[in-house]
Design an enzyme around this catalytic site. Structure first.
Site, PDB file in Angstrom:
ATOM      1  N   GLY A 101     -35.766 -76.880  21.895  1.00 53.92           N
ATOM      2  CA  GLY A 101     -34.605 -76.706  22.871  1.00 53.92           C
ATOM      3  C   GLY A 101     -33.397 -76.827  22.478  1.00 53.92           C
ATOM      4  NE  ARG A 104     -27.023 -79.030  16.660  1.00 55.10           N
ATOM      5  CZ  ARG A 104     -26.589 -78.973  15.690  1.00 55.10           C
ATOM      6  NH1 ARG A 104     -25.374 -79.327  15.006  1.00 55.10           N
ATOM      7  NH2 ARG A 104     -27.224 -78.053  14.902  1.00 55.10           N
ATOM      8  CE  LYS A 124     -24.765 -75.129  16.753  1.00 59.10           C
ATOM      9  NZ  LYS A 124     -24.816 -73.998  15.951  1.00 59.10           N
ATOM     10  CG  ASP A 136     -25.113 -87.346  17.766  1.00 63.54           C
ATOM     11  OD1 ASP A 136     -25.689 -86.049  17.799  1.00 63.54           O
ATOM     12  OD2 ASP A 136     -24.402 -87.674  17.084  1.00 63.54           O
ATOM     13  NE  ARG A 187     -24.439 -70.540  19.465  1.00 69.11           N
ATOM     14  CZ  ARG A 187     -25.598 -71.196  18.750  1.00 69.11           C
ATOM     15  NH1 ARG A 187     -25.539 -70.872  17.485  1.00 69.11           N
ATOM     16  NH2 ARG A 187     -26.456 -71.692  19.408  1.00 69.11           N
ATOM     17  NE  ARG A 194     -32.103 -70.560  20.618  1.00 64.52           N
ATOM     18  CZ  ARG A 194     -31.102 -70.804  19.586  1.00 64.52           C
ATOM     19  NH1 ARG A 194     -31.563 -71.138  18.569  1.00 64.52           N
ATOM     20  NH2 ARG A 194     -29.913 -71.175  20.173  1.00 64.52           N
ATOM     21  CG  ASP A 263     -35.780 -73.185  15.719  1.00 64.00           C
ATOM     22  OD1 ASP A 263     -36.607 -72.885  14.708  1.00 64.00           O
ATOM     23  OD2 ASP A 263     -34.964 -73.992  15.597  1.00 64.00           O
ATOM     24  CG  ASN A 264     -32.312 -71.791  13.545  1.00 60.79           C
ATOM     25  OD1 ASN A 264     -32.196 -72.205  14.958  1.00 60.79           O
ATOM     26  ND2 ASN A 264     -32.471 -72.494  12.577  1.00 60.79           N
ATOM     27  CG  ASP A 273     -28.958 -72.038  15.722  1.00 62.40           C
ATOM     28  OD1 ASP A 273     -27.910 -71.878  16.437  1.00 62.40           O
ATOM     29  OD2 ASP A 273     -29.771 -72.456  16.042  1.00 62.40           O
TER      30      ASP A 273
HETATM   31  P1  AMP Z   1     -31.155 -76.564  14.090  1.00 69.89           P
HETATM   32  O1  AMP Z   1     -31.298 -77.047  12.732  1.00 69.89           O
HETATM   33  O2  AMP Z   1     -29.536 -76.566  14.570  1.00 69.89           O
HETATM   34  O3  AMP Z   1     -31.550 -75.060  14.403  1.00 69.89           O
HETATM   35  O4  AMP Z   1     -31.785 -77.242  15.301  1.00 69.89           O
HETATM   36  C1  AMP Z   1     -33.066 -77.552  15.538  1.00 69.89           C
HETATM   37  C2  AMP Z   1     -33.311 -78.463  16.675  1.00 69.89           C
HETATM   38  O5  AMP Z   1     -32.676 -79.704  16.567  1.00 69.89           O
HETATM   39  C3  AMP Z   1     -32.777 -77.747  17.777  1.00 69.89           C
HETATM   40  O6  AMP Z   1     -33.519 -78.028  18.956  1.00 69.89           O
HETATM   41  C4  AMP Z   1     -31.445 -78.844  18.168  1.00 69.89           C
HETATM   42  O7  AMP Z   1     -31.014 -78.596  19.584  1.00 69.89           O
HETATM   43  C5  AMP Z   1     -31.659 -80.068  17.597  1.00 69.89           C
HETATM   44  N1  AMP Z   1     -30.593 -80.684  17.275  1.00 69.89           N
HETATM   45  C6  AMP Z   1     -29.941 -80.380  16.080  1.00 69.89           C
HETATM   46  N2  AMP Z   1     -28.853 -81.403  15.877  1.00 69.89           N
HETATM   47  C7  AMP Z   1     -29.050 -82.199  16.871  1.00 69.89           C
HETATM   48  C8  AMP Z   1     -28.134 -83.178  17.523  1.00 69.89           C
HETATM   49  N3  AMP Z   1     -27.015 -83.823  16.846  1.00 69.89           N
HETATM   50  N4  AMP Z   1     -28.606 -83.790  18.840  1.00 69.89           N
HETATM   51  C9  AMP Z   1     -29.652 -83.311  19.434  1.00 69.89           C
HETATM   52  N5  AMP Z   1     -30.578 -82.361  18.915  1.00 69.89           N
HETATM   53  C10 AMP Z   1     -30.045 -81.846  17.792  1.00 69.89           C
HETATM   54 MG    MG Z   2     -31.288 -73.644  15.818  1.00 67.07          MG
END
Ligand code: AMP
Ligand code: MG
Length: 508
Positions: A101, A104, A124, A136, A187, A194, A263-264, A273
Site C-alpha cells: 500500500g 508514503r 509522495k 516515516d 506525481r 499496479r 507493485d512498481n 516508481d
Molecule cells: P517502493 O520501494 O517505493 O516501491 O516502496 C515499497 C513499499 O514501501 C510501498 O508500500 C511504500 O509505500 C513503502 N515505503 C517506502 N518508503 C516508505 C516510507 N518512508 N515510509 C513508509 N512507507 C514507505
Molecule cells: Mg513502489
C-alpha cells in the site's frame, strides 16, 4: 479499511487545486484508507512544472508562491479532495507481500487534462498512512529530485511515464543513514493502479474486488474494451502489449528501472516508481545500480523476462474472470502471455531500425542490431554516445572517404569497423539521402540523458548547499534530449573515471 488504523488529523482549508475531483476514492472502502497529509514546518516550492500544469488545466496563475507551497506540500488540502492511500500487495524481489500500500504517498484526486484524459494527482513523501508499516511516510530530497528529473526526461524522450508536477522542500529533516532534508513530490499518472493492486484482492480471495478493479481500469485506461464480451482477457492482452512496448523503449535508451517489483508495474503501461533507476553509461547488459538488488534480478538485460514474469502474476489474479473453468482460464492466460515476447521483439526491432537509420525491413536487421550491442559490450562503448554518433557517421560513410568518429568510442576500434562495414552495406540498400537519414536518427537517438553522475551532483548541491540551480540546469538540458544545445555539450559527456556512480539507493 476496517483492519487498518488511519492517523487522525484535521484537514486544513486554504487554496484548492482547480478541477480536482475524487476518483479512486469513490471505489469501495476496502480499496483504500483515508489519509490526510501531515503538515510540514516550512514548505518551500522548489519547482512547479508549468507546462504540465497547463496540460492538466490547473490554472495556478493567480496563486501566490506560499499558496503553491501549501498546496504541493499537503499543508492545505483542496476542498474537493478526499485524500486516500491506495491498498496494494506485491512481489518484492520474487517474494509475495500481501499488504504493501501507499506508505508514503497520498492520492489527492484526479483532474481532466486538455486532451480529455483523466490524471491522478498524488503527493509522495507527505507523511504516514495506514500502510506505512513503521516507515516515516517521508521522502528525502535526493530521491525526489532524481524522480523529478528522470521522469521528465523520460517524457521528453517519448517514453510512457508518470510525470512530476511540483516539488517542495518541507523544512523538516528525514533520518535515513544520515539526516537529510525532506521533500515532497507531486506525481501525476494516468492511473496508480499496479499489478500489486490486483494481487491485493486476489490474495484475499476477493474475486469481486478484482472484478471491480478490472472494470475501473478498463473504464479509465482502456475504454475501447468496455463493451466486449471477453473484456478481461482483452484487458490482460492490452497490458501485455503496453508493458512489452514500454520495456522495449527502456532497452532502446539504456534505462534500468532498478526495482521491477509487481507493485512498481503500472497497469497503464507508464514507467512508475523511480527509485534506484539510472541510465547506463558504458553498455553492459549485466549492469545493476540498485544497492538492494544483490543478485542482479533487475539487471538491464533481465528487464524483458522480468516484465513477463510480473505479467504472469497479473494473469493469476484475473483467472476467475477469464472463465469458470480453471483449465480454460489458464489456457487463455498462457496464450495471451505468449504474445509478450513476440510483441517485445517486434517493438524492439522496429525501434532499433530507426536508431540505425533503416527505413526498410530486412531479415538480417535483428542480427545487425545484436552485432552492434555485442561490439559495444566488448568495447566498453558508451550507450548514448554510440547511437548519437552513428548519425554523424552516416555522413562520413556516405562519401566513403572516412570511417566516422564512432569507432573512437570503442576500446578496439577495428571491431567497430568490422560491424560498420556490415552496416554500410545495409545502408547502401536504403532509399533516402544521408542528411535526411542523419536527421531522422538524431530524432530518436538522444544526445542528452540524465547521466547518473550529473543527477548525483544535482542532489549533492541541493543537500549540501540548498542550491537548486544545478537541478534547474540539468532538467532544462534533459527535457530537450534530441536538441544539439552546443553550450550544454558537457552534459552529453560520460563520467570521468573518478565521477562514475556505481550504486543508487532506493527512496526508502
Ligand atoms: P517502493 O520501494 O517505493 O516501491 O516502496 C515499497 C513499499 O514501501 C510501498 O508500500 C511504500 O509505500 C513503502 N515505503 C517506502 N518508503 C516508505 C516510507 N518512508 N515510509 C513508509 N512507507 C514507505
Ligand atoms: Mg513502489
Amino acid at each position: 479499511m476496517t483492519d487498518l488504523q488511519t492517523p487522525a488529523r484535521e484537514a486544513v482549508t486554504g487554496p484548492s487545486l482547480p478541477g480536482l475531483v475524487e476518483g479512486y476514492a469513490t471505489l469501495p472502502d476496502r480499496f483504500h484508507a483515508r489519509a490526510l497529509p501531515e503538515p510540514v514546518s516550512a514548505p518551500m516550492l522548489i519547482k512547479l512544472n508549468e507546462a504540465l500544469a497547463y496540460e492538466l488545466r490547473l490554472d495556478l496563475g493567480g496563486f501566490a508562491t506560499d499558496d503553491l507551497a501549501a498546496l504541493f506540500s499537503g499543508n492545505a488540502v483542496s476542498a474537493s479532495s478526499r485524500p486516500i492511500a491506495m491498498a496494494y500487495a506485491g512481489h518484492q524481489f520474487g517474494n509475495f507481500v500481501p499488504q504493501l500500500g501507499d506508505g508514503r504517498a497520498i492520492l489527492l484526486g484526479e483532474v481532466t487534462d486538455i486532451h480529455g484524459r483523466r490524471r491522478d494527482i498524488q503527493l509522495k513523501g507527505s507523511g504516514q498512512t495506514a500502510f506505512s508499516r513503521g516507515g516515516d511516510g517521508r521522502a528525502a530530497i535526493g530521491p525526489v529530485l532524481r524522480e523529478y528529473i528522470v521522469s521528465e526526461a523520460m517524457a521528453a524522450l517519448g517514453v510512457p511515464t508518470t510525470r512530476s508536477l511540483a516539488t517542495v522542500a518541507t523544512g523538516d529533516p528525514v533520518y535515513r543513514e544520515q539526516r537529510l532534508p525532506g521533500a515532497i513530490l507531486t506525481r501525476v499518472a494516468a492511473s496508480h493502479v499496479r499489478i500489486g493492486t490486483f494481487q491485493y484482492f486476489a490474495a484475499r480471495g476477493d474475486t469481486d474486488g478484482v472484478k471491480i478493479l478490472a472494470d475501473h481500469v478498463i473504464a479509465r485506461l482502456y475504454p475501447a474494451l468496455a463493451q466486449g464480451a471477453d473484456r478481461y482477457a482483452a484487458l490482460f492482452a492490452a497490458v501485455v502489449n503496453a508493458q512489452a512496448d514500454l520495456i522495449a523503449r527502456w532497452m532502446h535508451l539504456g534505462f534500468i528501472h532498478g526495482v521491477m517489483n509487481t507493485d512498481n508495474m503500472a497497469i497503464s503501461g507508464e514507467t512508475i516508481d523511480y527509485g534506484p533507476c539510472a541510465f547506463m553509461d558504458a553498455y553492459d547488459p549485466a549492469t545493476v545500480f540498485s544497492s538492494i538488488d544483490q543478485y542482479g534480478r533487475y539487471a538491464f538485460a533481465n528487464q524483458p523476462p522480468i516484465g513477463q514474469w510480473n505479467l504472469a502474476r497479473f494473469a493469476e489474479t484475473l483467472l476467475p474472470l477469464f472463465s469458470e473453468n480453471q483449465d480454460a482460464a489458464v489456457e487463455r492466460a498462457q496464450s495471451i502471455l505468449g504474445e509478450f515476447k513476440p510483441r517485445f521483439e517486434e517493438t524492439f526491432l522496429k525501434g532499433m531500425r530507426a536508431k540505425l537509420g533503416l527505413l526498410t525491413e530486412r531479415e538480417e536487421d535483428g542480427a545487425l542490431a545484436r552485432g552492434l550491442f555485442d561490439t559495444m559490450a566488448k568495447g566498453g562503448a558508451d550507450f548514448t554516445l554510440t547511437f548519437r554518433s552513428l548519425g554523424d557517421d552516416v555522413l562520413a560513410l556516405a562519401d566513403g572517404t572516412a570511417n566516422g568518429k564512432t569507432r573512437a568510442l570503442f576500446s578496439d576500434p577495428a571491431a567497430f569497423d568490422a560491424w560498420a562495414a556490415l552496416w554500410r552495406d545495409r545502408l547502401a540498400q536504403e532509399p533516402g539521402d544521408a542528411s535526411a537519414r542523419r536527421a531522422a536518427m538524431n530524432a530518436v537517438n538522444p544526445k542528452y540523458i540524465p547521466r547518473n553522475h550529473r543527477v548525483e551532483a544535482v542532489i549533492a548541491a541541493a543537500v549540501d548547499q540548498g542550491d537548486y540551480q544545478p537541478f534547474e540546469e540539468l532538467l532544462a538540458v534533459v527535457t530537450k534530449p534530441f536538441d544539439e544545445q552546443p553550450d550544454m555539450a558537457a552534459y552529453a559527456e560520460p563520467p570521468q573515471m573518478h565521477e562514475r556512480v556505481l550504486q543508487t539507493f532506493c527512496g526508502t
